[in-house]
Design an enzyme around this catalytic site. Sequence first.
Site, mmCIF file in Angstrom:
data_model
loop_
_atom_site.group_PDB
_atom_site.id
_atom_site.type_symbol
_atom_site.label_atom_id
_atom_site.label_comp_id
_atom_site.label_asym_id
_atom_site.label_seq_id
_atom_site.Cartn_x
_atom_site.Cartn_y
_atom_site.Cartn_z
ATOM 1 N N CYS A 76 18.925 -29.957 50.810
ATOM 2 C CA CYS A 76 20.236 -29.933 51.475
ATOM 3 C C CYS A 76 20.496 -28.567 52.123
ATOM 4 C CB CYS A 76 21.321 -30.384 50.513
ATOM 5 S SG CYS A 76 22.768 -30.984 51.379
ATOM 6 N N HIS A 159 19.747 -34.782 47.725
ATOM 7 C CA HIS A 159 19.669 -34.020 46.475
ATOM 8 C C HIS A 159 18.833 -34.775 45.442
ATOM 9 C CE1 HIS A 159 22.900 -30.914 46.988
ATOM 10 N NE2 HIS A 159 23.272 -31.742 47.949
ATOM 11 N N GLU A 161 17.691 -33.710 42.759
ATOM 12 C CA GLU A 161 18.038 -33.244 41.408
ATOM 13 C C GLU A 161 19.285 -33.937 40.859
ATOM 14 O OE1 GLU A 161 18.794 -31.852 44.156
ATOM 15 O OE2 GLU A 161 20.690 -30.764 44.002
#
Length: 181
Positions: A76, A159, A161
Amino acid sequence: MKIAILALQGAFAEHEQMLRQLGVETMLIREHWEDASGLIIPGGESTSMMRIMRDDGLFEPIRQAILDGLPVLGTCAGLIMLDRNHLGVMDILAKRNAYGRQLGSFNTKADFEGIGRVPMTFIRAPYIEEAGPEVEILARVDGKAVAARQKNMLVTAFHPELTDDTRIHELFLSLVASQND
Ligand code: GLN
Protein backbone atom coordinates in the site's frame (compact mmCIF):
# COMPACT_ATOMS: atom_id res chain seq x y z
CA MET A 1 17.26 -14.64 8.31
CA LYS A 2 16.20 -11.38 9.95
CA ILE A 3 13.59 -9.13 8.33
CA ALA A 4 13.57 -5.40 9.05
CA ILE A 5 10.17 -3.66 9.19
CA LEU A 6 10.00 0.10 8.76
CA ALA A 7 8.08 1.18 11.87
CA LEU A 8 7.72 4.96 11.54
CA GLN A 9 3.92 4.85 11.36
CA GLY A 10 1.16 2.73 9.81
CA ALA A 11 0.48 -1.01 9.81
CA PHE A 12 3.88 -2.37 10.83
CA ALA A 13 2.73 -4.44 13.84
CA GLU A 14 0.55 -6.66 11.63
CA HIS A 15 3.53 -7.52 9.41
CA GLU A 16 5.58 -8.30 12.51
CA GLN A 17 2.85 -10.63 13.74
CA MET A 18 2.56 -12.42 10.43
CA LEU A 19 6.32 -12.99 10.19
CA ARG A 20 6.38 -14.28 13.78
CA GLN A 21 3.63 -16.68 12.86
CA LEU A 22 5.90 -17.91 10.04
CA GLY A 23 8.77 -18.32 12.53
CA VAL A 24 10.87 -15.48 11.13
CA GLU A 25 12.96 -13.10 13.23
CA THR A 26 12.01 -9.42 12.84
CA MET A 27 13.54 -6.06 13.70
CA LEU A 28 11.66 -2.75 13.82
CA ILE A 29 13.42 0.17 12.13
CA ARG A 30 12.65 3.55 13.67
CA GLU A 31 15.72 5.75 13.90
CA HIS A 32 18.53 4.26 11.91
CA TRP A 33 19.00 1.66 9.26
CA GLU A 34 20.42 -1.67 10.41
CA ASP A 35 21.45 -4.32 7.98
CA ALA A 36 18.95 -7.15 7.52
CA SER A 37 18.15 -9.95 5.05
CA GLY A 38 15.07 -8.12 3.81
CA LEU A 39 12.87 -5.09 4.45
CA ILE A 40 9.11 -4.51 4.65
CA ILE A 41 7.72 -1.02 4.06
CA PRO A 42 4.16 -1.15 5.42
CA GLY A 43 0.94 0.68 4.64
CA GLY A 44 0.20 3.97 6.31
CA GLU A 45 0.45 7.47 4.91
CA SER A 46 3.16 7.89 2.30
CA THR A 47 3.47 11.66 2.78
CA SER A 48 4.16 11.30 6.53
CA MET A 49 6.40 8.29 6.01
CA MET A 50 8.40 10.22 3.43
CA ARG A 51 8.82 13.22 5.76
CA ILE A 52 9.87 11.10 8.77
CA MET A 53 12.32 9.10 6.64
CA ARG A 54 13.99 12.29 5.48
CA ASP A 55 13.99 13.86 8.97
CA ASP A 56 15.50 10.74 10.53
CA GLY A 57 18.15 10.31 7.83
CA LEU A 58 16.68 6.95 6.79
CA PHE A 59 15.91 7.91 3.19
CA GLU A 60 19.39 7.58 1.65
CA PRO A 61 20.61 4.45 3.50
CA ILE A 62 17.39 2.58 2.69
CA ARG A 63 17.39 3.75 -0.94
CA GLN A 64 21.01 2.63 -1.31
CA ALA A 65 20.43 -0.75 0.37
CA ILE A 66 17.55 -1.47 -2.05
CA LEU A 67 19.64 -0.38 -5.05
CA ASP A 68 22.37 -2.74 -3.78
CA GLY A 69 19.88 -5.63 -3.94
CA LEU A 70 18.17 -5.74 -0.51
CA PRO A 71 14.88 -7.66 -1.00
CA VAL A 72 11.95 -5.39 -0.16
CA LEU A 73 8.20 -5.85 0.18
CA GLY A 74 6.14 -2.65 -0.09
CA THR A 75 2.45 -2.82 0.78
CA CYS A 76 0.00 0.00 0.00
CA ALA A 77 1.82 3.19 1.09
CA GLY A 78 4.96 1.00 0.89
CA LEU A 79 4.25 0.53 -2.83
CA ILE A 80 4.01 4.30 -3.23
CA MET A 81 7.30 4.77 -1.33
CA LEU A 82 9.18 2.61 -3.86
CA ASP A 83 7.86 4.35 -7.00
CA ARG A 84 9.59 6.86 -9.30
CA ASN A 85 8.39 9.88 -7.32
CA HIS A 86 9.42 8.71 -3.84
CA LEU A 87 12.44 6.46 -3.18
CA GLY A 88 12.78 6.19 -6.96
CA VAL A 89 14.02 2.59 -6.89
CA MET A 90 11.23 0.82 -8.79
CA ASP A 91 10.19 1.70 -12.33
CA ILE A 92 6.51 2.21 -11.47
CA LEU A 93 4.24 5.17 -10.98
CA ALA A 94 1.61 4.81 -8.25
CA LYS A 95 -1.76 6.52 -8.45
CA ARG A 96 -2.57 7.41 -4.84
CA ASN A 97 -6.05 7.06 -3.32
CA ALA A 98 -7.02 5.60 -6.66
CA TYR A 99 -10.43 4.13 -5.91
CA GLY A 100 -12.43 7.25 -5.11
CA ARG A 101 -14.39 8.02 -2.00
CA GLN A 102 -17.09 5.36 -2.17
CA LEU A 103 -14.68 2.53 -2.81
CA GLY A 104 -12.11 3.91 -0.37
CA SER A 105 -11.85 0.58 1.43
CA PHE A 106 -12.95 -2.83 0.21
CA ASN A 107 -12.13 -6.53 0.26
CA THR A 108 -11.95 -8.71 -2.80
CA LYS A 109 -10.29 -11.84 -4.13
CA ALA A 110 -8.20 -11.99 -7.27
CA ASP A 111 -5.62 -14.17 -9.01
CA PHE A 112 -2.02 -13.59 -8.04
CA GLU A 113 0.63 -14.91 -10.45
CA GLY A 114 2.15 -18.15 -9.15
CA ILE A 115 -0.09 -18.30 -6.06
CA GLY A 116 -3.72 -18.45 -7.19
CA ARG A 117 -6.69 -16.61 -5.75
CA VAL A 118 -5.81 -14.51 -2.72
CA PRO A 119 -7.94 -12.32 -0.45
CA MET A 120 -7.08 -8.63 -0.84
CA THR A 121 -7.86 -5.81 1.59
CA PHE A 122 -7.68 -2.33 0.06
CA ILE A 123 -7.62 0.78 2.30
CA ARG A 124 -7.46 4.11 0.47
CA ALA A 125 -5.15 2.19 -1.80
CA PRO A 126 -3.11 3.09 -4.84
CA TYR A 127 -2.81 1.14 -8.06
CA ILE A 128 0.12 1.03 -10.47
CA GLU A 129 -0.67 3.36 -13.35
CA GLU A 130 2.62 3.00 -15.23
CA ALA A 131 5.22 0.26 -15.19
CA GLY A 132 8.52 0.02 -17.06
CA PRO A 133 9.67 -2.99 -19.13
CA GLU A 134 11.52 -4.65 -16.22
CA VAL A 135 8.38 -4.78 -14.09
CA GLU A 136 6.31 -7.96 -13.98
CA ILE A 137 2.64 -7.37 -13.11
CA LEU A 138 1.48 -10.11 -10.71
CA ALA A 139 -2.17 -9.22 -10.07
CA ARG A 140 -4.93 -7.04 -11.42
CA VAL A 141 -8.25 -5.90 -9.98
CA ASP A 142 -10.75 -4.39 -12.43
CA GLY A 143 -7.98 -4.25 -15.01
CA LYS A 144 -5.69 -2.17 -12.78
CA ALA A 145 -2.28 -3.50 -11.73
CA VAL A 146 -2.25 -4.05 -7.96
CA ALA A 147 0.87 -6.19 -7.46
CA ALA A 148 4.21 -6.32 -9.21
CA ARG A 149 7.80 -7.42 -9.01
CA GLN A 150 11.02 -5.95 -10.33
CA LYS A 151 14.21 -7.81 -9.38
CA ASN A 152 14.50 -7.61 -5.56
CA MET A 153 11.32 -5.53 -5.16
CA LEU A 154 7.81 -6.89 -4.57
CA VAL A 155 4.82 -4.58 -4.11
CA THR A 156 1.10 -4.95 -3.40
CA ALA A 157 -1.48 -2.16 -3.40
CA PHE A 158 -3.49 -4.21 -0.89
CA HIS A 159 -2.66 -5.27 2.68
CA PRO A 160 -1.71 -8.98 2.82
CA GLU A 161 -0.89 -8.58 6.53
CA LEU A 162 -4.54 -7.80 7.32
CA THR A 163 -5.85 -11.16 6.07
CA ASP A 164 -5.04 -14.56 7.52
CA ASP A 165 -3.48 -15.69 4.25
CA THR A 166 0.30 -15.87 4.62
CA ARG A 167 1.18 -16.72 1.02
CA ILE A 168 2.33 -13.24 -0.08
CA HIS A 169 4.72 -13.11 2.91
CA GLU A 170 5.92 -16.61 2.06
CA LEU A 171 6.55 -15.47 -1.53
CA PHE A 172 8.58 -12.55 -0.18
CA LEU A 173 10.55 -14.86 2.14
CA SER A 174 11.40 -17.12 -0.80
CA LEU A 175 12.68 -14.03 -2.65
CA VAL A 176 14.81 -13.18 0.41
CA ALA A 177 16.12 -16.75 0.60
CA SER A 178 17.06 -16.76 -3.10
CA GLN A 179 18.88 -13.41 -2.83
CA ASN A 180 20.84 -14.53 0.23
CA ASP A 181 21.98 -17.81 -1.32
N1 GLN B 1 -3.62 6.55 1.05
C1 GLN B 1 -2.33 6.23 1.59
C2 GLN B 1 -1.22 7.05 0.90
O1 GLN B 1 -1.49 7.67 -0.07
C3 GLN B 1 -2.03 4.76 1.48
C4 GLN B 1 -3.04 3.98 2.28
C5 GLN B 1 -2.51 2.75 2.92
O2 GLN B 1 -1.32 2.51 3.02
N2 GLN B 1 -3.42 1.96 3.43
O3 GLN B 1 -0.12 7.04 1.35
